[in-house]
Motif scaffolding. Sequence first.
Motif, mmCIF file in Angstrom:
data_model
loop_
_atom_site.group_PDB
_atom_site.id
_atom_site.type_symbol
_atom_site.label_atom_id
_atom_site.label_comp_id
_atom_site.label_asym_id
_atom_site.label_seq_id
_atom_site.Cartn_x
_atom_site.Cartn_y
_atom_site.Cartn_z
ATOM 1 N N ALA A 120 72.864 -2.128 -134.137
ATOM 2 C CA ALA A 120 74.257 -1.746 -133.901
ATOM 3 C C ALA A 120 74.440 -1.261 -132.465
ATOM 4 C CB ALA A 120 74.679 -0.659 -134.890
ATOM 5 N N GLN A 129 83.236 -1.996 -127.967
ATOM 6 C CA GLN A 129 83.948 -1.836 -129.233
ATOM 7 C C GLN A 129 84.835 -3.023 -129.565
ATOM 8 O OE1 GLN A 129 83.854 0.922 -131.593
ATOM 9 N NE2 GLN A 129 84.769 -0.805 -132.680
ATOM 10 N N PHE A 132 82.777 -5.771 -131.040
ATOM 11 C CA PHE A 132 81.719 -5.381 -131.966
ATOM 12 C C PHE A 132 81.800 -6.118 -133.301
ATOM 13 C CE2 PHE A 132 79.835 -2.816 -135.329
ATOM 14 C CZ PHE A 132 78.590 -2.523 -134.796
ATOM 15 N N ASP A 133 82.973 -6.116 -133.927
ATOM 16 C CA ASP A 133 83.090 -6.698 -135.264
ATOM 17 C C ASP A 133 82.603 -8.143 -135.286
ATOM 18 O OD1 ASP A 133 84.198 -4.280 -135.883
ATOM 19 O OD2 ASP A 133 86.085 -5.086 -136.674
ATOM 20 N N MET A 277 83.780 -11.014 -141.338
ATOM 21 C CA MET A 277 84.283 -11.003 -139.963
ATOM 22 C C MET A 277 85.782 -11.303 -139.943
ATOM 23 S SD MET A 277 81.093 -13.103 -138.286
ATOM 24 C CE MET A 277 81.989 -13.550 -136.786
ATOM 25 N N HIS A 285 88.837 -2.877 -143.037
ATOM 26 C CA HIS A 285 87.482 -2.606 -143.505
ATOM 27 C C HIS A 285 87.448 -2.055 -144.932
ATOM 28 C CE1 HIS A 285 87.417 -2.426 -139.091
ATOM 29 N NE2 HIS A 285 86.174 -2.838 -139.168
ATOM 30 N N VAL A 328 78.081 -6.179 -142.792
ATOM 31 C CA VAL A 328 78.948 -6.287 -141.618
ATOM 32 C C VAL A 328 80.007 -5.191 -141.612
ATOM 33 C CG1 VAL A 328 80.592 -7.766 -140.397
ATOM 34 C CG2 VAL A 328 78.599 -8.774 -141.503
ATOM 35 N N ALA A 332 80.576 -1.776 -138.879
ATOM 36 C CA ALA A 332 81.817 -1.938 -138.120
ATOM 37 C C ALA A 332 82.771 -0.777 -138.393
ATOM 38 C CB ALA A 332 82.485 -3.266 -138.477
ATOM 39 N N HIS A 336 84.153 2.026 -135.681
ATOM 40 C CA HIS A 336 85.571 2.305 -135.463
ATOM 41 C C HIS A 336 85.875 3.792 -135.668
ATOM 42 C CE1 HIS A 336 87.628 -1.576 -134.823
ATOM 43 N NE2 HIS A 336 86.569 -2.081 -135.425
ATOM 44 N N SER A 408 91.681 -0.238 -133.270
ATOM 45 C CA SER A 408 90.414 0.206 -132.706
ATOM 46 C C SER A 408 90.503 1.631 -132.177
ATOM 47 C CB SER A 408 89.964 -0.720 -131.569
ATOM 48 O OG SER A 408 90.911 -0.719 -130.530
#
Length: 419
Positions: A120, A129, A132-133, A277, A285, A328, A332, A336, A408
């Motif tokens: 990570a 950031q 990142f996802d 994703m 999320h 994932v 993530a 965040h 974000s």
Amino acid sequence: MPMNTASQRSPRALEAASFFLADVQAGVGPFLGVYLQAHHWAPGQIGTAMTIGGLVALAATAPAGALVDGTTHKRGLVALASVGTVLATLLLLYSTASPAVVTSQVLTALTGAVFGPALAGLTLGLVGQSGFDRQFGRVQVANHAGNVVAAALSGYLGWRFGFPAIFLLAAAFGAFAIGATYTIRRTDIDDRRARGMGEGAQGGDAGTPGGFRLVWQNRALLILAATLCLFHLGNAAMLPLFGLAVVGRGQADPALFTSATIVIAQLVMIVASLVAMRWMRTRGHWWVVMLTLVALPIRGVIAALWMDTWGVIPVQALDGIGAGLQSVAVPALVAHLMNGTGRVNVAQGAVLAVQGIGAALSPALGGWVAQWYGFAPAFLCLGALAAFAIVIWSLGRAAFPHTTPHSSRMPQEAHHALD
């Protein structure tokens, strides 16, 4: 802003490292149960040995996250952990006596605690950031693909040459993982960005709380960690127990069957990671994590009712859905939540550590229930635990208003956790 050809080298190298780390991270992983069973270990004993390793991982994961945040030698840390895990795996070839097995599990736990926060952190350090996802999703797709290849090779080599070949394959993957890690260019890793420091942020760790305090003081992280703890209490033991149930009845070759369970799950995880994703951007999320929780009770019921070689297909497909999406979505989500704090990898490690409580206790719980009452009650017991996780996650929905698509910004709670 799209990366140019030169800047794509290090992210692709990270994906290659993740591919080879797939067979390194957990040592012999699911093969351990059937390997020890072949050496006359009972299910309860096997579960207890795994739980000891899990408890050590629990203690090591949060400090590992802090180490990743603090070091500027992240590639060397991954390489050192790879060497330690390979040595722990080879120790089992030397002896299956209790002291050797427990030592191997402890060493695997200590070194394996590094990989999650390190991957990570490297991802954040390379793409930041905003990327990142997507990039971490690619890293997880590569990891699941590596698991498929490693499991298929392990199944064939174990069937053809016996269990020692599986252990040697893990060592070979470790060597390739180290090589791939060092193809990540050091100059491409922004160490401040890798720990989640916001643009222009100053300072370091002075006055900031440790990993577990960070979770305790942040309501969203606390809800996430508690939910994952219950999920993994039910999930971690299900694959090893299912392998013991089917192989113990003489219905399958141990190496080939265990390989099949991994391949099925990991193939589904590849698709699930790609879906995650997309869903994180369109649904947020929170909903992705909820879907992972719903898959577990269904998996437990099917495992209890369909305990044969064909039952592995739906049982492991559901595992692939749950674990693939979660692999994932959870990192993530933590990234965040902690964006801008400079404590991203400490938080990653702390959440992994709390969920590790469940993962550590799961093999002992499942193993002893199976030994006392049978495998079917054990599967139903493990699956039922997810119902409590769903309740906690549902009640805590209001703590995640910021996990809307494309959001974000760092929530106020993350700032408060550092006050």
